[in-house]
Design an enzyme around this catalytic site. Structure first.
Site, short mmCIF file in Angstrom:
data_model
loop_
_atom_site.label_atom_id
_atom_site.label_comp_id
_atom_site.label_asym_id
_atom_site.label_seq_id
_atom_site.Cartn_x
_atom_site.Cartn_y
_atom_site.Cartn_z
N SER A 6 3.72 6.08 -3.97
CA SER A 6 2.81 5.21 -4.72
C SER A 6 1.62 4.96 -3.80
O SER A 6 1.74 5.09 -2.58
CB SER A 6 3.51 3.89 -5.08
OG SER A 6 4.16 3.34 -3.96
N GLU A 8 -1.71 2.43 -2.87
CA GLU A 8 -2.30 1.10 -3.05
C GLU A 8 -3.82 1.15 -2.87
O GLU A 8 -4.32 1.78 -1.94
CB GLU A 8 -1.69 0.15 -2.02
CG GLU A 8 -2.22 -1.26 -2.13
CD GLU A 8 -1.51 -2.22 -1.19
OE1 GLU A 8 -0.26 -2.27 -1.19
OE2 GLU A 8 -2.22 -2.93 -0.45
N ASP A 100 -1.64 -15.72 0.80
CA ASP A 100 -1.90 -16.51 2.02
C ASP A 100 -2.94 -17.59 1.79
O ASP A 100 -3.62 -18.00 2.72
CB ASP A 100 -2.42 -15.56 3.13
CG ASP A 100 -1.32 -14.65 3.62
OD1 ASP A 100 -0.27 -15.15 4.04
OD2 ASP A 100 -1.52 -13.43 3.58
N PHE A 209 -5.82 -5.62 12.01
CA PHE A 209 -4.87 -5.88 10.91
C PHE A 209 -3.48 -6.12 11.49
O PHE A 209 -2.77 -7.02 11.08
CB PHE A 209 -4.70 -4.65 10.02
CG PHE A 209 -5.74 -4.45 8.95
CD1 PHE A 209 -6.39 -5.51 8.36
CD2 PHE A 209 -6.02 -3.16 8.51
CE1 PHE A 209 -7.33 -5.29 7.37
CE2 PHE A 209 -6.96 -2.94 7.53
CZ PHE A 209 -7.62 -4.00 6.95
N HIS A 259 5.01 4.12 0.15
CA HIS A 259 3.87 3.41 -0.44
C HIS A 259 2.71 3.59 0.54
O HIS A 259 2.80 3.16 1.69
CB HIS A 259 4.23 1.94 -0.62
CG HIS A 259 3.19 1.12 -1.30
ND1 HIS A 259 2.94 1.20 -2.66
CD2 HIS A 259 2.30 0.19 -0.83
CE1 HIS A 259 1.98 0.36 -3.00
NE2 HIS A 259 1.56 -0.27 -1.90
C1 LIG Z 1 3.35 -4.39 0.04
C2 LIG Z 1 2.48 -5.61 0.26
C3 LIG Z 1 1.47 -5.89 -0.67
C4 LIG Z 1 0.65 -7.01 -0.50
N1 LIG Z 1 -0.35 -7.25 -1.41
C5 LIG Z 1 -1.12 -8.35 -1.30
C6 LIG Z 1 -2.13 -8.65 -2.26
O1 LIG Z 1 -2.35 -7.90 -3.20
N2 LIG Z 1 -2.85 -9.79 -2.08
C7 LIG Z 1 -2.64 -10.64 -1.04
O2 LIG Z 1 -3.33 -11.67 -0.93
N3 LIG Z 1 -1.68 -10.40 -0.11
C8 LIG Z 1 -0.92 -9.27 -0.22
N4 LIG Z 1 0.06 -9.03 0.72
C9 LIG Z 1 0.24 -9.96 1.84
C10 LIG Z 1 1.20 -11.13 1.49
O3 LIG Z 1 0.63 -11.94 0.49
C11 LIG Z 1 1.44 -11.94 2.77
O4 LIG Z 1 2.15 -11.17 3.69
C12 LIG Z 1 2.06 -13.32 2.58
O5 LIG Z 1 1.94 -14.03 3.82
C13 LIG Z 1 3.55 -13.32 2.28
O6 LIG Z 1 3.76 -12.89 1.01
P1 LIG Z 1 5.28 -12.57 0.51
O7 LIG Z 1 5.18 -12.26 -0.92
O8 LIG Z 1 5.93 -11.61 1.41
O9 LIG Z 1 5.92 -14.02 0.69
P2 LIG Z 1 7.37 -14.53 1.08
O10 LIG Z 1 8.41 -13.60 0.61
O11 LIG Z 1 7.41 -15.91 0.62
O12 LIG Z 1 7.30 -14.53 2.64
C14 LIG Z 1 7.81 -13.53 3.50
C15 LIG Z 1 8.39 -14.19 4.71
O13 LIG Z 1 7.46 -15.03 5.38
C16 LIG Z 1 7.88 -16.37 5.36
N5 LIG Z 1 6.70 -17.17 5.04
C17 LIG Z 1 5.65 -16.78 4.30
N6 LIG Z 1 4.75 -17.77 4.23
C18 LIG Z 1 5.26 -18.79 4.95
C19 LIG Z 1 4.81 -20.09 5.28
N7 LIG Z 1 3.64 -20.55 4.84
N8 LIG Z 1 5.60 -20.85 6.06
C20 LIG Z 1 6.79 -20.40 6.50
N9 LIG Z 1 7.28 -19.16 6.23
C21 LIG Z 1 6.52 -18.40 5.47
C22 LIG Z 1 8.92 -16.46 4.30
O14 LIG Z 1 9.85 -17.47 4.55
C23 LIG Z 1 9.56 -15.09 4.38
O15 LIG Z 1 10.46 -15.03 5.43
C24 LIG Z 1 0.86 -7.89 0.60
C25 LIG Z 1 1.87 -7.59 1.54
C26 LIG Z 1 2.66 -6.46 1.37
C27 LIG Z 1 3.71 -6.14 2.41
#
Ligand SMILES: Cc1cc2nc3c(=O)[nH]c(=O)nc-3n(C[C@H](O)[C@H](O)[C@H](O)COP(=O)(O)OP(=O)(O)OC[C@H]3O[C@@H](n4cnc5c(N)ncnc54)[C@H](O)[C@@H]3O)c2cc1C
Length: 286
Positions: A6, A8, A100, A209, A259
């Site tokens: 895939s 991105e 974030d 990054f 990916h």
């Molecule tokens: C494949 C991929 C695609 C992405 N696409 C985008 C996108 O389109 N747009 C974008 O803005 N970002 C994107 N991101 C980045 C992502 O939003 C960040 O990494 C974000 O910090 C965590 O998102 P998550 O969905 O993994 O959150 P979670 O699953 O909630 O977090 C992952 C881990 O980090 C911990 N954690 C996260 N935030 C906190 C916090 N504030 N305090 C304590 N622990 C925390 C959680 O407990 C967990 O262990 C992408 C990342 C990946 C790997």
């Protein structure tokens, strides 16, 4: 072993970016990708631009599109409305993420009820449509996670909520990936783990990054990429050869789905000894 990829993209922000985006997408389309994914508010792009970009890709391409959606910074109602709009456009795949956006997260809570975690968000998405859901994972542990065990528990909760696959943050350390896979297996995470591959076209930018994401950059990569500092053609060649080797090494370990973080850069299909090969970015100066 067969490889499928895939790819991105982020929504282009100007006319030059548009041209690059469509050229790259056009090349990749011929490689039978499993899906294209479009980020949401990542790399400074506007969230509205994601929906518009997805609408255009759906009109121009037969390849399935996965929409990234981040809940942080939106109320439940706001983000589910975006998901419903995507569903009505024909999008069946979502990459469900926290995001974030801490500042807007506080504002969103003043406007209404918000999701607290990705598992809740997935449940909300599945209430409006049986989306195919991907989630993010972190072979080297998310920088804000308290520890690796907590990180895996968070991942397990996303899988238990209905995620169909987990896509990794980019990484270069295969041992770290194997340790992560061991933790995921031990936690009973049985959906596919899809390695996220970042072809390194701009080494300096990549290190920036990597620092933000907690991705370790091994010393051998500095050595490998330093001769390409002022040589875009060599940089493009190294990006491609490194990504191909990396995918091969992971393929030998049993990974078949990848990916690719294209950063909207052009690509070509590489054929090599491993047999079926992934499409890896080619030029550095499109
Ligand atoms: C494949 C991929 C695609 C992405 N696409 C985008 C996108 O389109 N747009 C974008 O803005 N970002 C994107 N991101 C980045 C992502 O939003 C960040 O990494 C974000 O910090 C965590 O998102 P998550 O969905 O993994 O959150 P979670 O699953 O909630 O977090 C992952 C881990 O980090 C911990 N954690 C996260 N935030 C906190 C916090 N504030 N305090 C304590 N622990 C925390 C959680 O407990 C967990 O262990 C992408 C990342 C990946 C790997």
């Amino acid at each position: 072993m067969t490889i499928s990829c895939s790819y991105e993209f982020f929504p282009p922000g100007n006319a030059l970016g548009e041209r690059r985006f469509w050229r790259t997408l056009g090349c990749l389309e011929t490689l039978n990708p499993s899906f294209f994914s479009i980020t949401y508010g990542a790399l400074g792009s506007a969230q509205d631009n994601s929906v518009a970009t997805i609408r255009n890709v759906l009109a121009e391409s037969q390849v399935p599109v996965a929409a990234h959606l981040t809940f942080e910074g939106s109320t439940k109602e706001e983000i589910i409305n975006v998901a419903a709009q995507l569903r009505d456009m024909g999008v069946d795949k979502i990459v469900a993420l926290r995001g974030d956006d801490r500042d807007n997260a506080i504002n969103a809570r003043k406007r209404g009820d918000c999701y607290d975690n990705v598992a809740e968000f997935i449940a909300g998405l599945l209430e409006i449509h049986p989306f195919d859901i991907s989630v993010a994972c972190y072979p080297e542990v998310h920088p804000k996670a308290r520890n690796a065990a907590d990180d895996i528990l968070a991942l397990k909760s996303k899988v238990d909520a209905g995620a169909n696959r987990v896509i990794t943050q980019f990484f270069f350390d295969i041992d770290a990936m194997q340790r992560f896979q061991d933790r995921a297996d031990a936690a009973g995470i049985s959906v596919p783990v899809v390695p996220g591959i970042l072809p390194v076209r701009d080494f300096t930018k990549m290190t920036q990054f990597a620092e933000r994401c907690g991705t370790a950059v091994p010393k051998h990569l500095y050595e490998r990429f330093s001769p390409a500092k002022d040589d875009p053609a060599l940089a493009a060649h190294l990006a491609k050869s490194h990504a191909e080797e990396f995918i091969d090494s992971l393929n030998i370990l049993g990974y078949e789905k990848f990916h690719i973080y294209t950063l909207n850069q052009p690509i070509e299909l590489a054929q090599c000894a491993a047999g079926s090969r992934a499409a890896i970015p080619k030029a550095a100066n499109a």
